[in-house]
Design a protein around this motif. Sequence first.
Motif, PDB file in Angstrom:
ATOM      1  N   PRO A  70       0.792  -1.240   0.000  1.00 33.40           N
ATOM      2  CA  PRO A  70       0.000   0.000   0.000  1.00 33.40           C
ATOM      3  C   PRO A  70       0.821   1.286   0.000  1.00 33.40           C
ATOM      4  O   PRO A  70       0.337   2.316  -0.449  1.00 33.40           O
ATOM      5  N   ASP A  71       2.050   1.239   0.483  1.00 27.97           N
ATOM      6  CA  ASP A  71       2.870   2.455   0.474  1.00 27.97           C
ATOM      7  C   ASP A  71       4.060   2.323  -0.476  1.00 27.97           C
ATOM      8  O   ASP A  71       4.968   3.140  -0.461  1.00 27.97           O
ATOM      9  N   GLY A  72       4.058   1.296  -1.316  1.00 27.07           N
ATOM     10  CA  GLY A  72       5.190   1.048  -2.212  1.00 27.07           C
ATOM     11  C   GLY A  72       5.313   2.100  -3.297  1.00 27.07           C
ATOM     12  O   GLY A  72       4.321   2.669  -3.755  1.00 27.07           O
ATOM     13  N   ARG A  73       6.555   2.345  -3.702  1.00 26.78           N
ATOM     14  CA  ARG A  73       6.805   3.295  -4.784  1.00 26.78           C
ATOM     15  C   ARG A  73       8.111   2.916  -5.496  1.00 26.78           C
ATOM     16  O   ARG A  73       8.992   2.311  -4.908  1.00 26.78           O
ATOM     17  N   PHE A  74       8.171   3.286  -6.754  1.00 27.52           N
ATOM     18  CA  PHE A  74       9.362   3.033  -7.564  1.00 27.52           C
ATOM     19  C   PHE A  74      10.205   4.298  -7.592  1.00 27.52           C
ATOM     20  O   PHE A  74       9.687   5.389  -7.825  1.00 27.52           O
ATOM     21  N   GLU A  75      11.486   4.139  -7.339  1.00 29.48           N
ATOM     22  CA  GLU A  75      12.420   5.268  -7.342  1.00 29.48           C
ATOM     23  C   GLU A  75      13.577   4.950  -8.282  1.00 29.48           C
ATOM     24  O   GLU A  75      13.816   3.792  -8.634  1.00 29.48           O
ATOM     25  N   ASN A  76      14.303   5.989  -8.659  1.00 31.16           N
ATOM     26  CA  ASN A  76      15.511   5.852  -9.490  1.00 31.16           C
ATOM     27  C   ASN A  76      15.222   5.111 -10.795  1.00 31.16           C
ATOM     28  O   ASN A  76      16.034   4.298 -11.241  1.00 31.16           O
ATOM     29  N   LEU A  77      14.086   5.401 -11.414  1.00 25.39           N
ATOM     30  CA  LEU A  77      13.695   4.732 -12.647  1.00 25.39           C
ATOM     31  C   LEU A  77      14.621   5.133 -13.790  1.00 25.39           C
ATOM     32  O   LEU A  77      14.809   6.320 -14.060  1.00 25.39           O
ATOM     33  N   LYS A  78      15.202   4.134 -14.436  1.00 22.81           N
ATOM     34  CA  LYS A  78      16.020   4.341 -15.634  1.00 22.81           C
ATOM     35  C   LYS A  78      15.309   3.633 -16.775  1.00 22.81           C
ATOM     36  O   LYS A  78      15.077   2.425 -16.720  1.00 22.81           O
ATOM     37  N   VAL A  79      14.966   4.376 -17.808  1.00 22.47           N
ATOM     38  CA  VAL A  79      14.169   3.869 -18.923  1.00 22.47           C
ATOM     39  C   VAL A  79      15.023   3.823 -20.178  1.00 22.47           C
ATOM     40  O   VAL A  79      15.733   4.790 -20.490  1.00 22.47           O
ATOM     41  N   GLN A  80      14.930   2.710 -20.902  1.00 27.52           N
ATOM     42  CA  GLN A  80      15.595   2.569 -22.196  1.00 27.52           C
ATOM     43  C   GLN A  80      14.568   2.092 -23.217  1.00 27.52           C
ATOM     44  O   GLN A  80      13.725   1.246 -22.901  1.00 27.52           O
ATOM     45  N   VAL A  81      14.617   2.629 -24.416  1.00 26.87           N
ATOM     46  CA  VAL A  81      13.759   2.194 -25.513  1.00 26.87           C
ATOM     47  C   VAL A  81      14.643   1.998 -26.732  1.00 26.87           C
ATOM     48  O   VAL A  81      15.438   2.877 -27.073  1.00 26.87           O
TER      49      VAL A  81
END
Length: 128
Positions: A70-81
Amino acid sequence: MDQTIGRTMTLARATEFGAAWNSRDPDLIASFFTEDGSYHASVGPDHLGRSFFGREEIRRGAKAFFERFPDGRFENLKVQVAGDIGTFEWDFVASGPDGKPLTTAGCDILAFRGDMVVTKNAFRKQRG
């Protein structure tokens, strides 16, 4: 008619999809997937974790994820396409059983059709 014809996944749109996971909105998340999309969670009984097929199941899978964390979150997202494939690298932060923050590193392998997500296959590090 396939509405993805002529469209391509951009870094900006893929980043929006990554950010959608912090919105805690299962409908928003599911809206990024094709009707025949699949989401393979990093935990579950199936070979690829728990698998969800089709937009409605993906919505239910995202909802179950938020209920579990319930309090989870994603941090430091690195995206590649790169064309019709992409990756996310992330740190997932949620309260542990003792109430203290617990951080887990992980990644997703993504497949795209046009500017939509066809597959999200999640993996995470397990400390031990």
